[in-house]
Write an enzyme that holds these catalytic residues in place. Structure first.
Site, PDB file in Angstrom:
ATOM      1  N   PRO A  77      -4.316  -0.581  18.626  1.00 34.40           N
ATOM      2  CA  PRO A  77      -3.970  -1.013  17.264  1.00 34.40           C
ATOM      3  C   PRO A  77      -4.161   0.058  16.178  1.00 34.40           C
ATOM      4  O   PRO A  77      -3.779  -0.150  15.047  1.00 34.40           O
ATOM      5  CB  PRO A  77      -4.898  -2.201  17.015  1.00 34.40           C
ATOM      6  N   HIS A 127       0.837  -1.215   0.000  1.00 37.56           N
ATOM      7  CA  HIS A 127       0.000   0.000   0.000  1.00 37.56           C
ATOM      8  C   HIS A 127       0.863   1.252   0.000  1.00 37.56           C
ATOM      9  O   HIS A 127       1.755   1.408   0.825  1.00 37.56           O
ATOM     10  CB  HIS A 127      -0.923  -0.015   1.215  1.00 37.56           C
ATOM     11  N   LYS A 141       0.997  -0.673  15.052  1.00 31.81           N
ATOM     12  CA  LYS A 141       2.385  -0.712  15.528  1.00 31.81           C
ATOM     13  C   LYS A 141       2.730  -1.945  16.352  1.00 31.81           C
ATOM     14  O   LYS A 141       3.916  -2.271  16.506  1.00 31.81           O
ATOM     15  CB  LYS A 141       2.656   0.539  16.400  1.00 31.81           C
ATOM     16  N   TYR A 186      -9.233   4.871   7.365  1.00 28.15           N
ATOM     17  CA  TYR A 186      -9.504   5.183   8.776  1.00 28.15           C
ATOM     18  C   TYR A 186     -10.631   6.197   8.834  1.00 28.15           C
ATOM     19  O   TYR A 186     -10.549   7.256   8.201  1.00 28.15           O
ATOM     20  CB  TYR A 186      -8.254   5.771   9.440  1.00 28.15           C
ATOM     21  N   TYR A 192       3.655   6.320  10.183  1.00 27.00           N
ATOM     22  CA  TYR A 192       2.844   5.172   9.767  1.00 27.00           C
ATOM     23  C   TYR A 192       3.719   4.090   9.112  1.00 27.00           C
ATOM     24  O   TYR A 192       3.553   2.903   9.388  1.00 27.00           O
ATOM     25  CB  TYR A 192       1.747   5.615   8.792  1.00 27.00           C
TER      26      TYR A 192
HETATM   27  P1  FAS Z   1       1.744 -12.535  21.551  1.00 30.44           P
HETATM   28  O1  FAS Z   1       0.762 -12.251  22.659  1.00 30.44           O
HETATM   29  O2  FAS Z   1       1.295 -12.564  20.141  1.00 30.44           O
HETATM   30  O3  FAS Z   1       2.452 -13.960  21.820  1.00 30.44           O
HETATM   31  C1  FAS Z   1       2.825 -14.355  23.121  1.00 30.44           C
HETATM   32  C2  FAS Z   1       2.850 -15.869  23.141  1.00 30.44           C
HETATM   33  O4  FAS Z   1       3.298 -16.290  24.438  1.00 30.44           O
HETATM   34  C3  FAS Z   1       1.469 -16.475  22.932  1.00 30.44           C
HETATM   35  O5  FAS Z   1       1.523 -17.480  21.949  1.00 30.44           O
HETATM   36  C4  FAS Z   1       1.103 -17.051  24.310  1.00 30.44           C
HETATM   37  O6  FAS Z   1       0.335 -18.239  24.234  1.00 30.44           O
HETATM   38  C5  FAS Z   1       2.479 -17.353  24.885  1.00 30.44           C
HETATM   39  N1  FAS Z   1       2.503 -17.386  26.352  1.00 30.44           N
HETATM   40  C6  FAS Z   1       1.827 -16.578  27.203  1.00 30.44           C
HETATM   41  N2  FAS Z   1       2.101 -16.925  28.486  1.00 30.44           N
HETATM   42  C7  FAS Z   1       2.983 -17.987  28.423  1.00 30.44           C
HETATM   43  C8  FAS Z   1       3.622 -18.779  29.395  1.00 30.44           C
HETATM   44  N3  FAS Z   1       3.424 -18.577  30.700  1.00 30.44           N
HETATM   45  N4  FAS Z   1       4.458 -19.765  28.974  1.00 30.44           N
HETATM   46  C9  FAS Z   1       4.667 -19.977  27.645  1.00 30.44           C
HETATM   47  N5  FAS Z   1       4.071 -19.257  26.664  1.00 30.44           N
HETATM   48  C10 FAS Z   1       3.243 -18.265  27.062  1.00 30.44           C
HETATM   49  N6  FAS Z   1      -1.268  -5.230  16.466  1.00 30.44           N
HETATM   50  C11 FAS Z   1      -1.341  -4.568  15.295  1.00 30.44           C
HETATM   51  O7  FAS Z   1      -0.318  -4.083  14.816  1.00 30.44           O
HETATM   52  N7  FAS Z   1      -2.556  -4.421  14.650  1.00 30.44           N
HETATM   53  C12 FAS Z   1      -3.726  -4.974  15.152  1.00 30.44           C
HETATM   54  O8  FAS Z   1      -4.792  -4.830  14.564  1.00 30.44           O
HETATM   55  C13 FAS Z   1      -3.677  -5.691  16.363  1.00 30.44           C
HETATM   56  N8  FAS Z   1      -4.800  -6.286  16.887  1.00 30.44           N
HETATM   57  C14 FAS Z   1      -4.722  -6.966  18.080  1.00 30.44           C
HETATM   58  C15 FAS Z   1      -5.844  -7.583  18.667  1.00 30.44           C
HETATM   59  C16 FAS Z   1      -5.753  -8.265  19.890  1.00 30.44           C
HETATM   60  C17 FAS Z   1      -6.989  -8.922  20.496  1.00 30.44           C
HETATM   61  C18 FAS Z   1      -4.522  -8.326  20.566  1.00 30.44           C
HETATM   62  C19 FAS Z   1      -4.418  -9.020  21.911  1.00 30.44           C
HETATM   63  C20 FAS Z   1      -3.399  -7.726  20.006  1.00 30.44           C
HETATM   64  C21 FAS Z   1      -3.484  -7.052  18.749  1.00 30.44           C
HETATM   65  N9  FAS Z   1      -2.365  -6.464  18.157  1.00 30.44           N
HETATM   66  C22 FAS Z   1      -2.413  -5.790  16.989  1.00 30.44           C
HETATM   67  C23 FAS Z   1      -1.091  -6.549  18.769  1.00 30.44           C
HETATM   68  C24 FAS Z   1      -0.534  -7.914  18.460  1.00 30.44           C
HETATM   69  O9  FAS Z   1      -0.525  -8.127  17.100  1.00 30.44           O
HETATM   70  C25 FAS Z   1       0.788  -8.007  19.152  1.00 30.44           C
HETATM   71  O10 FAS Z   1       1.550  -6.828  18.968  1.00 30.44           O
HETATM   72  C26 FAS Z   1       1.597  -9.198  18.732  1.00 30.44           C
HETATM   73  O11 FAS Z   1       0.805 -10.339  18.914  1.00 30.44           O
HETATM   74  C27 FAS Z   1       2.860  -9.206  19.586  1.00 30.44           C
HETATM   75  O12 FAS Z   1       3.446 -10.436  19.460  1.00 30.44           O
HETATM   76  P2  FAS Z   1       4.141 -11.137  20.719  1.00 30.44           P
HETATM   77  O13 FAS Z   1       4.973 -10.153  21.429  1.00 30.44           O
HETATM   78  O14 FAS Z   1       4.739 -12.371  20.169  1.00 30.44           O
HETATM   79  O15 FAS Z   1       2.951 -11.478  21.737  1.00 30.44           O
HETATM   80  C1  PHB Z   2      -5.599  -4.808  10.318  1.00 34.28           C
HETATM   81  O1  PHB Z   2      -5.619  -5.030   9.085  1.00 34.28           O
HETATM   82  O2  PHB Z   2      -5.870  -5.674  11.179  1.00 34.28           O
HETATM   83  C2  PHB Z   2      -5.227  -3.424  10.788  1.00 34.28           C
HETATM   84  C3  PHB Z   2      -4.905  -2.461   9.845  1.00 34.28           C
HETATM   85  C4  PHB Z   2      -4.562  -1.188  10.293  1.00 34.28           C
HETATM   86  C5  PHB Z   2      -4.551  -0.918  11.647  1.00 34.28           C
HETATM   87  C6  PHB Z   2      -4.883  -1.910  12.590  1.00 34.28           C
HETATM   88  C7  PHB Z   2      -5.228  -3.160  12.149  1.00 34.28           C
HETATM   89  O3  PHB Z   2      -4.218   0.328  12.074  1.00 34.28           O
END
Ligand code: FAS
Ligand code: PHB
Length: 391
Positions: free
Chosen positions: A294, A72, A298, A202, A386
């Site tokens: 989100p 994009h 980032k 957005y 961004y």
């Molecule tokens: P994660 O939380 O992805 O991974 C951590 C891992 O550790 C998991 O697999 C978990 O099972 C494991 N774990 C936890 N406790 C443990 C333990 N005691 N022992 C062993 N393993 C354990 N970011 C965006 O940029 N855009 C978005 O739209 C967006 N939407 C999101 C929506 C939700 C609901 C959430 C919660 C986050 C969102 N995020 C978004 C942010 C997300 O993408 C995170 O930044 C990303 O998952 C970060 O990755 P990790 O640091 O690996 O953490």
């Molecule tokens: C997504 O595609 O999940 C998405 C895109 C832009 C954002 C957040 C999430 O700022």
């Protein structure tokens, strides 16, 4: 069992760190409490900065992203029923973002790790970390009824916001900064063509924020701001599509192709940072150390830059025999983390309807958006943040 780096968590942080360390010849094992399918089932991020794309290619996990991801050059802002393009590519000397779901990133990293024959323990129970304030830290976990112990040089806490690593740090040694937002995001994934295949859209509206994104040219991702106590069961697919249309400009609303949701969930929004990100031989990375709303896309990208810095630090230690990298990791990561926290907070504040904002608040947001789309300086500032600030 012994390894050089024990990684807790097989999300994007843990998997990417494991791949970077393997490439540098540094032994590592990943301990994950869920199953691989469970990890893949979490629908989350979708937008990758160029730095993240480059890291995935560097570790040999970028092939599918390059064929299935969509690049994009611009984003669009909708307010007062008008849509305005921000030419991110032109304003940042050619930088772009790639839409490619976190689920796919995780799958590609898991496949690469399996192909390299690297050890990952899934469904590890009662994971605990010990002696990380000494030179002989240990990790313990239960698997198939047996307690296992891993001796290591370092522990990487990549276990997300609810993980065990940050929780194992003595309260007096850690400072936490947090802001919880008074709303959530209701997200829908549907196998329909995206309404705007060339730009992430957005929307600011007095009814609330909206976002039009995608996972591919046949799979769309949409979000609308919802009340903090909303339950996903309250929202039928039809109610979601109707509300989304009300928050976009009429032309775009008309073009939306709807379909049954294949995933529908509500995510809370918060800003959170834990300082420092290092405690002796324990290092935190990704959501274990920080959370962003989100809005600025980032979260996943910050996780990638953390593990890039952390893998550099371990290379310094093992290959170049210097502790400069591990000593500087926390400060270096936090400098970038706080800039991303600021951008994510700022865009969230600009685009969402706050309960106490009133008519004045809506007018101020619209005035700021008018200025943003009409000022090259303001649009450039948005675009630079961004696409991701330099590593
Ligand atoms: P994660 O939380 O992805 O991974 C951590 C891992 O550790 C998991 O697999 C978990 O099972 C494991 N774990 C936890 N406790 C443990 C333990 N005691 N022992 C062993 N393993 C354990 N970011 C965006 O940029 N855009 C978005 O739209 C967006 N939407 C999101 C929506 C939700 C609901 C959430 C919660 C986050 C969102 N995020 C978004 C942010 C997300 O993408 C995170 O930044 C990303 O998952 C970060 O990755 P990790 O640091 O690996 O953490
Ligand atoms: C997504 O595609 O999940 C998405 C895109 C832009 C954002 C957040 C999430 O700022």
């Amino acid at each position: 069992m012994r390894t050089q780096v024990a990684i807790i968590g097989a999300g994007p942080s843990g998997l990417l760190l494991g791949a970077l360390l393997h490439k540098a010849g540094i032994d590592n094992i990943i301990i994950e409490r869920q199953s691989g399918d469970y990890v893949l089932g979490r629908i989350r991020a979708g937008i990758l900065e160029q730095g993240t794309v480059d890291l995935l290619k560097q570790v040999g996990a970028g092939e599918r992203m390059q064929t299935e991801g969509t690049v994009h050059h611009s984003i669009e802002l909708v307010f007062k029923n008008q849509r305005h393009a921000i030419d991110v590519h032109g304003l940042t000397d050619g930088k772009v973002v790639t839409a490619y779901g976190q689920t796919e990133v995780t799958r590609d990293l898991m496949d690469a790790r399996q192909a390299a024959g690297l050890p990952t323990v899934y469904e590890a129970g009662d994971v605990s970390i010990h002696y990380f304030d000494s030179a002989q830290p240990k990790v313990r976990y239960v698997k198939d009824g047996q307690t296992h112990e891993i001796a290591c040089d370092f522990i990487a806490g990549c276990d997300g916001f609810h993980g065990v690593c940050r929780a194992s740090v003595p309260k007096a040694s850690i400072q936490e900064f947090e802001r919880v937002y008074p709303f959530g995001w209701l997200g829908v994934l549907a196998d329909v063509p995206p309404v705007s295949p060339h730009a992430i859209v957005y929307g600011n509206h007095e009814r609330g924020f909206s976002l039009c994104s995608m996972r591919s040219l046949t799979r769309s991702r949409y979000y609308i701001q919802c009340a903090i106590d909303d339950k996903v069961e309250q929202w039928s697919d039809q109610a979601f599509w109707d509300e989304l249309r009300l928050r976009l400009d009429p032309k775009l609303a008309e073009r939306i192709i709807t379909g049954p949701s294949i995933e529908k969930s509500i995510a809370p929004l918060r800003s959170f940072v834990a300082e420092p990100m290092r405690f002796g031989r324990l290092f935190l990375a990704g959501d274990a150390a920080h959370i962003v709303p989100p809005t600025g896309a980032k979260g996943l990208n910050l996780a990638a830059s953390d593990v890039k810095y952390l893998s550099d630090a371990f290379v310094d230690y093992y290959i170049d025999k210097t502790e400069a990298g591990i000593d500087g990791y926390s400060e270096r990561s936090l400098r970038r983390v706080w800039k991303a926290e600021r951008f994510s907070w700022s865009l969230t504040t600009l685009m969402h309807r706050f309960p106490d904002a009133g008519g004045f608040g809506q007018k101020i947001q619209e005035a700021e958006l008018e200025y943003l789309v009409s000022s090259k300086a303001a649009s450039t500032a948005l675009a630079e943040n961004y696409v991701g600030l330099p590593l």
